[in-house]
Scaffold this motif. Structure first.
Motif, PDB file in Angstrom:
ATOM      1  N   ALA A 151      55.338  83.914  27.992  1.00 37.88           N
ATOM      2  CA  ALA A 151      56.764  83.909  28.319  1.00 37.88           C
ATOM      3  C   ALA A 151      57.018  84.783  29.532  1.00 37.88           C
ATOM      4  CB  ALA A 151      57.588  84.406  27.129  1.00 37.88           C
ATOM      5  N   VAL A 152      58.125  84.500  30.203  1.00 41.94           N
ATOM      6  CA  VAL A 152      58.542  85.303  31.359  1.00 41.94           C
ATOM      7  C   VAL A 152      59.856  86.018  31.077  1.00 41.94           C
ATOM      8  CG1 VAL A 152      59.262  85.234  33.775  1.00 41.94           C
ATOM      9  CG2 VAL A 152      57.322  83.856  33.021  1.00 41.94           C
ATOM     10  N   ASP A 379      56.379  93.244  32.670  1.00 42.62           N
ATOM     11  CA  ASP A 379      57.215  93.160  33.872  1.00 42.62           C
ATOM     12  C   ASP A 379      56.424  93.558  35.112  1.00 42.62           C
ATOM     13  OD1 ASP A 379      59.359  92.367  32.329  1.00 42.62           O
ATOM     14  OD2 ASP A 379      60.192  94.381  32.140  1.00 42.62           O
ATOM     15  N   LEU A 380      55.555  94.557  34.961  1.00 40.12           N
ATOM     16  CA  LEU A 380      54.699  94.960  36.085  1.00 40.12           C
ATOM     17  C   LEU A 380      53.713  93.845  36.440  1.00 40.12           C
ATOM     18  CD1 LEU A 380      53.944  98.657  35.085  1.00 40.12           C
ATOM     19  CD2 LEU A 380      55.279  97.905  37.064  1.00 40.12           C
ATOM     20  N   VAL A 381      53.260  93.094  35.443  1.00 38.99           N
ATOM     21  CA  VAL A 381      52.401  91.938  35.703  1.00 38.99           C
ATOM     22  C   VAL A 381      53.139  90.925  36.579  1.00 38.99           C
ATOM     23  CG1 VAL A 381      51.290  89.936  34.626  1.00 38.99           C
ATOM     24  CG2 VAL A 381      51.008  92.202  33.619  1.00 38.99           C
ATOM     25  N   ASP A 382      54.406  90.674  36.253  1.00 38.43           N
ATOM     26  CA  ASP A 382      55.210  89.748  37.056  1.00 38.43           C
ATOM     27  C   ASP A 382      55.356  90.247  38.484  1.00 38.43           C
ATOM     28  OD1 ASP A 382      55.534  88.286  34.735  1.00 38.43           O
ATOM     29  OD2 ASP A 382      57.496  89.137  34.267  1.00 38.43           O
ATOM     30  N   GLU A 383      55.656  91.539  38.637  1.00 43.34           N
ATOM     31  CA  GLU A 383      55.855  92.091  39.982  1.00 43.34           C
ATOM     32  C   GLU A 383      54.547  92.062  40.779  1.00 43.34           C
ATOM     33  OE1 GLU A 383      58.368  95.764  41.849  1.00 43.34           O
ATOM     34  OE2 GLU A 383      56.844  96.280  40.385  1.00 43.34           O
ATOM     35  N   GLN A 392      47.433  83.407  39.750  1.00 42.11           N
ATOM     36  CA  GLN A 392      47.879  83.524  38.366  1.00 42.11           C
ATOM     37  C   GLN A 392      47.982  85.007  38.035  1.00 42.11           C
ATOM     38  OE1 GLN A 392      48.650  81.146  36.051  1.00 42.11           O
ATOM     39  NE2 GLN A 392      49.122  82.772  34.585  1.00 42.11           N
ATOM     40  N   ALA A 393      48.877  85.330  37.123  1.00 40.35           N
ATOM     41  CA  ALA A 393      49.046  86.736  36.741  1.00 40.35           C
ATOM     42  C   ALA A 393      47.758  87.281  36.125  1.00 40.35           C
ATOM     43  CB  ALA A 393      50.189  86.867  35.752  1.00 40.35           C
ATOM     44  N   VAL A 491      62.420  89.294  40.488  1.00 44.98           N
ATOM     45  CA  VAL A 491      60.991  89.097  40.270  1.00 44.98           C
ATOM     46  C   VAL A 491      60.750  87.984  39.269  1.00 44.98           C
ATOM     47  CG1 VAL A 491      58.931  90.175  39.263  1.00 44.98           C
ATOM     48  CG2 VAL A 491      60.304  91.429  40.926  1.00 44.98           C
ATOM     49  N   LYS A 492      61.499  87.993  38.165  1.00 46.64           N
ATOM     50  CA  LYS A 492      61.323  86.955  37.141  1.00 46.64           C
ATOM     51  C   LYS A 492      61.712  85.580  37.677  1.00 46.64           C
ATOM     52  CE  LYS A 492      61.628  89.825  33.029  1.00 46.64           C
ATOM     53  NZ  LYS A 492      60.241  89.516  32.639  1.00 46.64           N
ATOM     54  N   ALA A 493      62.756  85.532  38.491  1.00 41.64           N
ATOM     55  CA  ALA A 493      63.173  84.249  39.078  1.00 41.64           C
ATOM     56  C   ALA A 493      62.072  83.699  39.977  1.00 41.64           C
ATOM     57  CB  ALA A 493      64.463  84.430  39.849  1.00 41.64           C
TER      58      ALA A 493
END
Length: 505
Positions: A151-152, A379-383, A392-393, A491-493
């Motif tokens: 999930a994001v 969240d840091l993974v997303d950033e 890929q993350a 970042v999530k967007a």
């Protein structure tokens, strides 16, 4: 009947199945933490030198294996994204589930190796610790990485974490059940109990990972066809010069420029230190601050609450995270820790009921904060994905790097705590009769009467000043963390725009 049960299991929500993996870890790990030292010291009679050699090697291996396994798992994801080269999210999720399906049962088997004497105690201690920690690290890394890969949105990740806390609380019950069978003189019943726990864990890991794999293979079938086409196109282009895969040194350089990662690990190092400080000195505080003022049953109740309440309390914290965001909830917990500590300092060590509440709540809130921080790592993974334009993350690798920096807090906690206690009171917990040497100038008959108030006062100051110091340092570092609010939404967007298939949860 069996087919109907399988059908019900197949239709369970993904978040529930994911959370159940925490149950199969916690039922074993809580028993391990409680009994492994006592087993080798009291039952297998390990000598002091072998014990410390094993613990030292384990400390080094425990710090290094997280980034090592994370790098081996996720290094393929680190190169910069190019058209046609992206790895689909279902493929990443299935890779992690395959790792869990293999390492989960091996983790349960390594747990059993502690409770049967099969080698010299020193050698068995070293091998068991390293083997157990290796499989536990693999399970934790891939389980935590799935939190970022499944999930994001903050809402979905909070839901996943909610069920992890719920099942972890259930898993903590194994500690209470173990009291009924623990007997150093007759180990047979305890061994049978551990075999039952391990068998339950093996079946649970196998069934849960199989259900999740079938779900993603079924739900993502259309995307698999598209991914296969992309792979074929990508393979046909192998003659085209490929981008250089990022080395470990380059990855570390990227992390050194990741400002929010650096501020987070500074804050989390303090948090890990405080969590283990509470765990290490909880019995000492009960003994010297409350033992002559509360019953044994009350002390046992406080100890039991400290195991289960963090998981249950986390369910409430997660509901607050959905409303206010993780950043605001964590900051509020730091302010709460500071406020409670100041109130306890002003009240003094003679307020017994307030002291009981403070000792229990200090551990519960601190452990609860630790359990929320996995959401911040996702969240840091997303950033990291957005800043470095990765295919890929690299979620398992980032979790491993966080562990590398913060795990030394586990070692600092007992070292700094015992040093502070010794400097302030002269009390050395490693001596057989430490109270007799605290103030050598006093007559022998009067020393215990003089020293006990000094030791009690020292324990009290340690109890309140450590959380005050930790809270102030954490508020300072956390104020520099900017991945919240509009920046987090941006970042999530960007990640969701690049990988919409992640939203299968």
């Amino acid at each position: 009947m069996g087919l109907r049960l399988l059908a019900c299991l197949f239709h369970l929500p993904t978040a529930v199945i994911y959370g159940s993996l925490s149950l199969f870890v916690s039922i074993l790990h809580n028993v391990f933490l409680l009994y492994y030292v006592d087993t080798f010291v009291s039952v297998y009679k390990i000598d002091k030198l072998s014990f410390w050699i094993g613990e030292t090697v384990f400390l080094i291996w425990n710090s290094l294996n997280d980034p090592l396994f994370g790098w081996l798992s996720d290094r393929v994801f680190l190169s910069t994204q190019q058209p046609g080269a992206e790895i689909s999210s279902p493929e990443v999720v299935l890779k992690r589930l395959r790792a869990l399906s293999h390492n989960g049962p091996l983790f349960a088997i390594s747990f059993l190796a502690f409770w049967v004497a099969w080698a010299h105690p020193g050698l068995q201690f070293l091998l068991c610790l390293c083997m157990y920690d290796s499989f536990l690290t693999m399970v934790d890394l891939h389980h935590n990485a799935l939190l970022a890969d499944l999930a994001v949105s903050a809402k979905d990740r909070t839901s996943l974490n909610f069920y992890c806390s719920f099942f972890s609380a259930i898993g903590s019950l194994s500690v209470f059940m173990s009291y009924a069978v623990w007997n150093k003189e007759d180990f047979f019943s305890f061994r049978i109990f551990c075999i039952v726990l391990a068998f339950f864990s093996i079946v649970g890991f196998t069934l849960s990972t199989q259900l999740l794999r079938q779900r993603f293979e079924t739900d993502g079938k259309a995307k698999w066809d598209q991914a296969s086409t992309l792979k074929e196109l990508y393979i046909e282009k192998l003659s085209v010069p490929q981008e250089k895969r990022i080395t470990l040194a380059e990855y570390l350089q990227q992390l050194s420029r990741h400002r929010n990662f650096l501020w987070f690990v500074c804050m989390n190092l303090i948090q890990v230190f405080h969590c283990h400080f509470n765990s290490n000195f909880f019995p000492l505080f009960l003994e010297h601050l409350l033992s002559d003022q509360i019953s044994v049953s009350t002390g046992s109740f406080l100890l039991g609450v400290s195991y289960i309440a963090p998981h249950l309390n986390n369910l409430y914290f997660l509901s607050l995270c959905r409303r206010w965001g993780v950043y605001a909830v964590v900051r509020g917990l730091f302010f709460l820790k500071l406020a409670l500590s100041v109130v306890m300092l002003l009240a003094g060590p003679d307020q017994v009921y307030l002291l009981c509440i403070f000792i229990a709540s200090n551990r519960v809130f601190t452990e609860g904060t630790c359990k929320l921080l996995n959401l911040v790592v996702t969240d840091l993974v997303d950033e990291d994905l957005v800043l470095n334009r990765r295919k890929q993350a690299a979620s398992a690798l980032l979790f491993g790097m966080v562990a590398l920096v913060t795990k030394p807090g586990q070692t600092f906690a007992p070292l700094i705590g015992t040093w502070l206690l010794c400097v302030y009171t002269g009390y050395d917990i490693f001596q057989r009769n430490p109270l007799s040497n605290v103030v050598s100038a006093q007559p022998k008959l009067e020393s215990d009467a003089v020293l006990e108030p000094t030791l009690r006062q020292g324990c009290f100051y340690l109890l309140v000043f450590v959380p005050i110091t930790c809270a102030l340092l954490q508020l300072l570092t956390w104020s520099q963390f900017s991945l919240h609010g509009k920046r987090l939404q941006m970042v999530k967007a960007q990640r969701q725009g690049r990988a919409p298939e992640i939203k299968m949860i």
